[in-house]
Design an enzyme around this catalytic site. Structure first.
Site, PDB file in Angstrom:
ATOM      1  N   GLY A  88       9.623  -4.202  -8.759  1.00 28.93           N
ATOM      2  CA  GLY A  88      10.249  -2.714  -9.160  1.00 28.93           C
ATOM      3  C   GLY A  88      11.589  -2.994  -8.736  1.00 28.93           C
ATOM      4  N   GLN A 115      15.417  -7.622  -3.119  1.00 24.61           N
ATOM      5  CA  GLN A 115      14.415  -8.354  -3.199  1.00 24.61           C
ATOM      6  C   GLN A 115      13.950  -8.859  -4.569  1.00 24.61           C
ATOM      7  OE1 GLN A 115      10.557  -6.828  -1.054  1.00 24.61           O
ATOM      8  NE2 GLN A 115       9.954  -6.090  -3.253  1.00 24.61           N
ATOM      9  N   GLY A 125       5.698   4.797  -8.596  1.00 23.07           N
ATOM     10  CA  GLY A 125       6.418   3.630  -8.827  1.00 23.07           C
ATOM     11  C   GLY A 125       5.576   2.282  -8.856  1.00 23.07           C
ATOM     12  N   HIS A 126       4.825   2.179  -8.054  1.00 25.45           N
ATOM     13  CA  HIS A 126       3.459   1.434  -8.018  1.00 25.45           C
ATOM     14  C   HIS A 126       2.753   1.386  -9.293  1.00 25.45           C
ATOM     15  CE1 HIS A 126       4.198   1.478  -3.509  1.00 25.45           C
ATOM     16  NE2 HIS A 126       4.396   0.356  -3.832  1.00 25.45           N
ATOM     17  N   GLY A 152       0.976  -1.178   0.011  1.00 24.38           N
ATOM     18  CA  GLY A 152       0.022  -0.047  -0.068  1.00 24.38           C
ATOM     19  C   GLY A 152       0.962   1.230  -0.001  1.00 24.38           C
ATOM     20  N   GLN A 162       8.194  -9.184   7.613  1.00 25.29           N
ATOM     21  CA  GLN A 162       9.350  -8.601   6.941  1.00 25.29           C
ATOM     22  C   GLN A 162       9.929  -7.278   7.829  1.00 25.29           C
ATOM     23  OE1 GLN A 162       7.181  -7.910   3.178  1.00 25.29           O
ATOM     24  NE2 GLN A 162       8.579  -6.112   3.182  1.00 25.29           N
TER      25      GLN A 162
HETATM   26  O1  PAF Z   1       8.282  -4.639  -1.759  1.00 26.27           O
HETATM   27  C1  PAF Z   1       7.047  -4.756  -0.980  1.00 26.27           C
HETATM   28  O2  PAF Z   1       6.298  -3.692  -1.094  1.00 26.27           O
HETATM   29  C2  PAF Z   1       7.033  -5.862  -0.255  1.00 26.27           C
HETATM   30  O3  PAF Z   1       8.424  -6.127   0.023  1.00 26.27           O
HETATM   31  C3  PAF Z   1       6.243  -7.060  -0.745  1.00 26.27           C
HETATM   32  C4  PAF Z   1       6.936  -7.630  -2.317  1.00 26.27           C
HETATM   33  C5  PAF Z   1       4.793  -6.442  -1.349  1.00 26.27           C
HETATM   34  C6  PAF Z   1       6.158  -8.049  -0.076  1.00 26.27           C
HETATM   35  O4  PAF Z   1       5.420  -7.578   1.279  1.00 26.27           O
END
Ligand code: PAF
Length: 288
Positions: free
Chosen positions: A150, A156, A37-38, A32, A62
């Site tokens: 991204g 990641q 970027g999203h 969220g 995380q």
């Molecule tokens: O990049 C993120 O926003 C988070 O690490 C993800 C991939 C949604 C996992 O919670």
């Protein structure tokens, strides 16, 4: 139009229906606090798939720092308004028990080797275990044809690419370029916490990464990194790490050679906010 799905059961039935109807599906996992970027990930998915699904789930496993989890911006209504302007998006916004029905303590560790021992992994112990855990759980519920991530979260992306390979997954990973603010600052949900002064100052991070890119061919990486550290220091920007690494193994690179893909990655504290960024210095990034 936006359709919001709250439960794993409803999401699974919708996925089964789309698969029967032969619809291609693109999945954008997020926590969220959506920004441009999203939006670029959603737009890529809308272009390439019949159905686009975006998840909004602030994944507690995380966050190695509880205050970071607490401070993480949450505003689903604002996110939905933003998505509404883009087209037909299915939003999966589950409660915690949908993703972790047995609680968050029962996490099974996955061997990520060196990929999680360096850079972000070194400074945020357990972070990537949480990321892999949640992405795996989300992909069981939303097993889309394409997964959009991204480049900004470079490590990641590298770890998820590795995991898809280990799981022998047929999901195609799509990497989308970093979207930057006018002064070069990489877009991030965390930027919301920066004062306008700090936001301005944070633009210098990208300029220094660009400086490294400009000088990479004719210098040893150690010299460049030392110079860049001095530049950061002069601007009172304190990096947690600054490394030039191989795009696949994440091992530090000493000398640039033909055929390599090299990336410079950085994490910097700017006025109490931890920012990350990266620039591909050499070679081509491969999604699979
Ligand atoms: O990049 C993120 O926003 C988070 O690490 C993800 C991939 C949604 C996992 O919670």
């Amino acid at each position: 139009m936006i359709e919001v799905i709250r439960t794993a059961a409803d999401m699974t039935s919708a996925m089964v229906r789309w698969t029967k109807e032969n619809k291609s599906t693109g999945f954008v996992p997020t926590m969220g606090a959506l920004h441009e970027g999203h939006i670029s990930l959603v737009q890529a998915s809308l272009r390439e798939n019949d159905i686009t699904i975006l998840s909004v789930f602030v994944n507690p496993t995380q966050f190695n720092n509880p205050s970071d989890l607490e401070k993480y911006p949450r505003n689903l209504d604002k996110d939905l308004d933003l998505l509404n302007k883009l087209g037909d998006v299915v939003v999966f916004a589950p409660e915690i028990q949908e993703i972790y029905p047995d609680g968050t303590n029962l996490i099974q560790r996955i061997d990520l080797g060196f990929l999680e021992q360096t850079m972000e992994g070194r400074h945020r112990p357990g972070h990537f275990q949480g990321v892999v855990q949640v992405v795996q759980r989300l992909l069981c519920i939303v097993p889309a044809s394409k997964l959009y991530m991204g480049q900004k979260d470079f490590q990641q992306f590298t770890i998820i690419r590795h995991m898809l390979y280990v799981w022998k997954s047929k999901i195609q990973l799509v990497i989308c370029p970093i979207i930057r603010e006018e002064n070069g600052l990489a877009m991030s949900s965390r930027n919301e916490r920066l004062s306008s002064e700090a936001r301005y100052k944070a633009g210098e991070i990208f300029q220094i990464l660009q400086w490294i890119k400009k000088h990479i061919q004719h210098n040893s990486t150690d010299n460049l990194l030392n110079e860049a550290r001095k530049m950061l220091d002069d601007r009172s920007l304190s990096p947690e790490y600054l490394e030039i690494v191989d795009c696949t193994t994440l091992h530090p690179i000493k000398n640039i050679k033909e055929g390599l893909c090299a990336v410079v990655c950085i994490a910097v504290w700017v006025d109490g906010v931890r920012l990350i960024d990266n620039v591909i210095l050499y070679g081509k990034l491969t999604p699979a």
